[in-house]
Design a protein around this motif. Structure first.
Motif, PDB file in Angstrom:
ATOM      1  N   GLN A   1       0.831  -1.208   0.000  1.00  0.00           N
ATOM      2  CA  GLN A   1       0.000   0.000   0.000  1.00  0.00           C
ATOM      3  C   GLN A   1       0.868   1.262   0.000  1.00  0.00           C
ATOM      4  O   GLN A   1       0.575   2.227  -0.719  1.00  0.00           O
TER       5      GLN A   1
ATOM      6  N   LEU B   1       1.591   5.289  -7.691  1.00  0.00           N
ATOM      7  CA  LEU B   1       0.378   5.682  -8.406  1.00  0.00           C
ATOM      8  C   LEU B   1      -0.024   7.135  -8.154  1.00  0.00           C
ATOM      9  O   LEU B   1      -0.590   7.780  -9.029  1.00  0.00           O
TER      10      LEU B   1
ATOM     11  N   GLY C   1       2.109   1.611  -3.345  1.00  0.00           N
ATOM     12  CA  GLY C   1       0.995   2.016  -4.204  1.00  0.00           C
ATOM     13  C   GLY C   1       0.846   3.533  -4.208  1.00  0.00           C
ATOM     14  O   GLY C   1       0.672   4.157  -5.251  1.00  0.00           O
ATOM     15  N   PHE C   2       0.946   4.125  -3.016  1.00  0.00           N
ATOM     16  CA  PHE C   2       0.858   5.586  -2.925  1.00  0.00           C
ATOM     17  C   PHE C   2       1.971   6.252  -3.730  1.00  0.00           C
ATOM     18  O   PHE C   2       1.726   7.146  -4.531  1.00  0.00           O
TER      19      PHE C   2
END
Lengths: 271, 111
Positions: free
Chosen positions: A76, A83, A79-80
């Protein structure tokens, strides 16, 4: 932020072919910039980005650490950074997530922090209009504060660069800035898992936000926006998580805009 | 920072925020082209970061979660030190260091 006027510059520079209007300064740096191959322009962009890494790398490590402490797993956290790729809004989102704010409020707040990038996008149009659709997708992905600031300065200083030179310079800056951001986030996330829970990391996020805010307070309008939004946020702190922010921020923005307008009227008013 | 948000919430936020941020960056380059922004929109945009971030941080500084919402001298001093060094040096990392050193120094001294 001074509005670029590349179109008018190029229009006037394009007509007299014999006269060298290429660089207003007429300096050697200008001649060198115009002579670079795309590969050299790419390297030039990379080199000029290096100074920013002094800030970007620790900042990304810190994001990795605090996001991990807030309960996110490594995927996660990555992911930050991959993305979203926007420091202030990543910190904002993680802070609100750890306050259990609703996904809607987290997203709206994170996007609000990034709205300034619409200005970046608009001000690059005159310089990069000729790029292909695919190139524009990549530019949009990598358009962060630092890649924007470097490129727009470079383009304005050397208005006669070819499109290929402009694109290569941006690409060099983007790679040198974004790849370390992502790698350092991963380092931070890995380190964060090893940090014991009893260290006062709760305050890392507020300190980071304050450190980001302080250098932005350049004008009375910025100060007014900041002050009003603080007062409003404190007054509205009793509302459900994040809601006070959504009300306080637009009040602060309107205050800044109003003060700017009044000051402009006073300075530029009829003599 | 106690209860972790659910994975579904986190991934929803990441994806939507990622796509939204991309669209903001792509907006003018990709579709809107050379359309000029109205003056009042530009003015509002200029003040988004200095409005959103302070509104986010002010309650965290005044009523820290770690002290159960009680104002805390160490954390208030750390916030002041961060702001001061940030204003004087315009350097984000120096400001973070000043805040961190103040916080841990005072927590150590004040017990």
């Amino acid at each position: 932020m001074p509005a670029p006027r590349p179109d008018s510059q190029q229009a006037s520079a394009g007509v007299p072919a014999g006269e060298d209007l290429g660089d207003r300064t007429g300096d050697r740096a200008g001649a060198r910039a115009l002579a670079r191959t795309p590969a050299q322009a790419f390297r030039h962009g990379m080199v000029q980005s290096l100074a920013f890494l002094i800030v970007i790398v620790p900042f990304a490590v810190l994001f990795g650490v605090v996001a991990t402490e807030a309960g996110l797993d490594v995927a996660q956290v990555m992911g930050f950074s991959v993305l979203v790729l926007a420091g202030a809004s990543q910190f904002t989102a993680v802070q609100l997530l750890s306050d259990n704010a609703s996904a809607f409020i987290v997203i709206v707040s994170g996007l609000a922090v990034n709205l300034r990038m619409a200005m970046y996008s608009a001000s690059l149009v005159p310089w990069l209009r000729g790029a292909t659709g695919r190139q524009k997708l990549w530019i949009a992905y990598a358009l962060i504060d630092q890649s924007y600031a470097l490129s727009i300065q470079h383009y304005e200083r050397h208005p006669r660069l070819s499109l290929q030179q402009r694109l290569a310079y941006f690409a060099g800056a983007a790679v040198a800035l974004c790849v370390p951001w992502i790698v350092a986030t991963w380092v931070g996330a890995t380190v964060g898992q090893a940090i014991p829970d009893d260290i006062a990391l709760d305050f890392a996020m507020p300190i980071t936000f304050l450190a980001m805010i302080a250098p932005m307070l350049r004008t009375p309008a910025h100060l007014a926006a900041c002050f009003v939004s603080i007062v409003a946020a404190l007054a509205l702190a009793g509302l459900p998580s994040g809601l006070g922010l959504l009300i306080a921020a637009p009040i602060g923005m309107a205050t800044g805009a109003l003060v700017e307008k009044r000051m402009a009227n006073r300075d530029g008013g009829p003599a | 920072m106690t209860a972790s948000p659910s994975p579904l919430t986190v991934w929803t936020v990441i994806l939507v925020l990622g796509i939204g941020t991309f669209l903001i960056r792509w907006s003018f380059l990709g579709v809107l082209g050379n359309r000029p922004l109205p003056g009042w929109v530009l003015r509002m945009l200029r003040y988004t970061p200095v409005s959103v971030l302070p509104a986010l941080v002010a309650p965290l500084v005044m009523w820290p979660e770690a002290t159960a919402g009680q104002p805390d001298p160490a954390r208030l001093s750390a916030a002041a030190a961060t702001l001061l060094v940030g204003l004087l040096t315009r350097n984000v990392i120096l400001a973070i260091l000043a805040g961190g050193i103040t916080l841990f120094g005072l927590l150590y001294v004040l017990g």
